[in-house]
Design a protein around this motif. Structure first.
Motif: not given
Length: 302
Positions: A215-238
């Motif tokens: 219940h908890v994880l499937p309903n909280a997964i959307d923000p995590i997937i969006v955040h994954t795409a965002i932090v790709m940029v952070v990792a690039i510059f790191l």
């Protein structure tokens, strides 16, 4: 479909979902998630970002087939950009365009290994509070400590301990990104814990770990997937930042940061030495930014 649902759902969970009016079998939630993500890729930003990423990834994958290697030297040092050498050549006569694609290849490997690993570990640590409140508090304090260090300073410390190279970069990316995923997962946990179907499932004796995963994880997964795409940029510059100061990949192995580190010393002689890798770096960052925007728009409007 009924057989599948019965096989994965306990009687207590079925009763809880019926009582609380929750929808969604795991299969239905998964299908709905795929629909949203595919819709994001059909938006203008999603199409543009995905196209850029595919082109860059194709160049990185095909460069070993289309070239003689990143360390092939010639007598033409600091040659100007041409059809033969689109970004010119470096101080040893090596093709900067070829080395840039090899550097892009190294960066993509780091991103596609480090960011998903950080997402999985951070998410699991973030929802650990659903199993044990003291454990959840300990994880949050750990995230606070990590956030207390600037990313570059933390990367320098890790590189000095592990020696500069791929392993140090991978560990740095994972550790720096953990708090973001952990806090998102924690927020999702706290929100879902108050939902009627979660409370009903616990009253009926459904194990905590099953409530978290079903219940908890499937309903909280959307923000995590969006955040994954965002932090790709952070990792690039790191990676770029650590390589520029000499604590990333080590020459002659190229990365975008290594090329910028080498090229800045010859900026007056060969501006394309820095310009080419910089353009590729910005294109990669732009691709992930556009994908993140498209995913976020699709998720928030669904």
């Amino acid at each position: 479909m009924t057989a599948t649902t019965n096989a994965t759902t306990t009687p207590a969970e079925t009763a809880a979902e019926s009582a609380a009016g929750t929808p969604a079998t795991p299969r239905a939630r998964s299908a709905e998630g795929r629909r949203r993500y595919l819709a994001a890729l059909r938006r203008p930003r999603g199409i543009t970002g995905l196209t850029l990423l595919v082109l860059l990834a194709a160049g990185a994958l095909l460069v070993p087939v289309l070239s003689d290697g990143y360390d092939q030297q010639t007598a033409a040092t600091f040659a100007s950009p041409s059809w033969q050498h689109p970004f010119g050549t470096d101080e040893l006569g090596r093709d900067i365009f070829v080395r840039t694609l090899y550097g892009l290849r190294a960066d993509l490997v780091l991103l596609l290994a480090g960011v998903p690993l950080a997402a999985v570990i951070g998410t699991l640590l973030g929802i650990a509070g659903g199993l044990s409140r003291p454990l959840g508090m300990l994880m949050q304090r750990t995230f606070d400590i990590i956030l207390g260090f600037p990313a570059l300073v933390l990367g320098i410390a890790i590189a000095l301990i592990l020696q500069p190279g791929t392993t140090a970069l991978l560990v740095t990316i994972v550790i720096v990104l953990l708090p973001g995923f952990g806090r998102l997962a924690r927020a999702g946990l706290m929100e879902q814990e108050q939902r009627e179907y979660v409370l009903a499932a616990r009253v009926l004796g459904v194990p905590r770990w099953r409530v978290l995963l079903r219940h908890v994880l499937p309903n909280a997964i959307d923000p995590i997937i969006v955040h994954t795409a965002i932090v790709m940029v952070v990792a690039i510059f790191l990676e770029t930042g650590l390589s520029i100061i000499g604590l990333g990949l080590q020459p002659p192995e190229p990365s975008l940061g290594v090329l910028l580190n080498s090229g800045v010393r010859f900026l007056s002689l060969a501006p394309a030495y820095v310009l080419g890798p910089t353009v590729v770096l910005l294109m990669l960052a732009l691709a992930f930014t556009l994908l993140a925007d498209a995913l976020n728009e699709a998720v928030t409007r669904s």
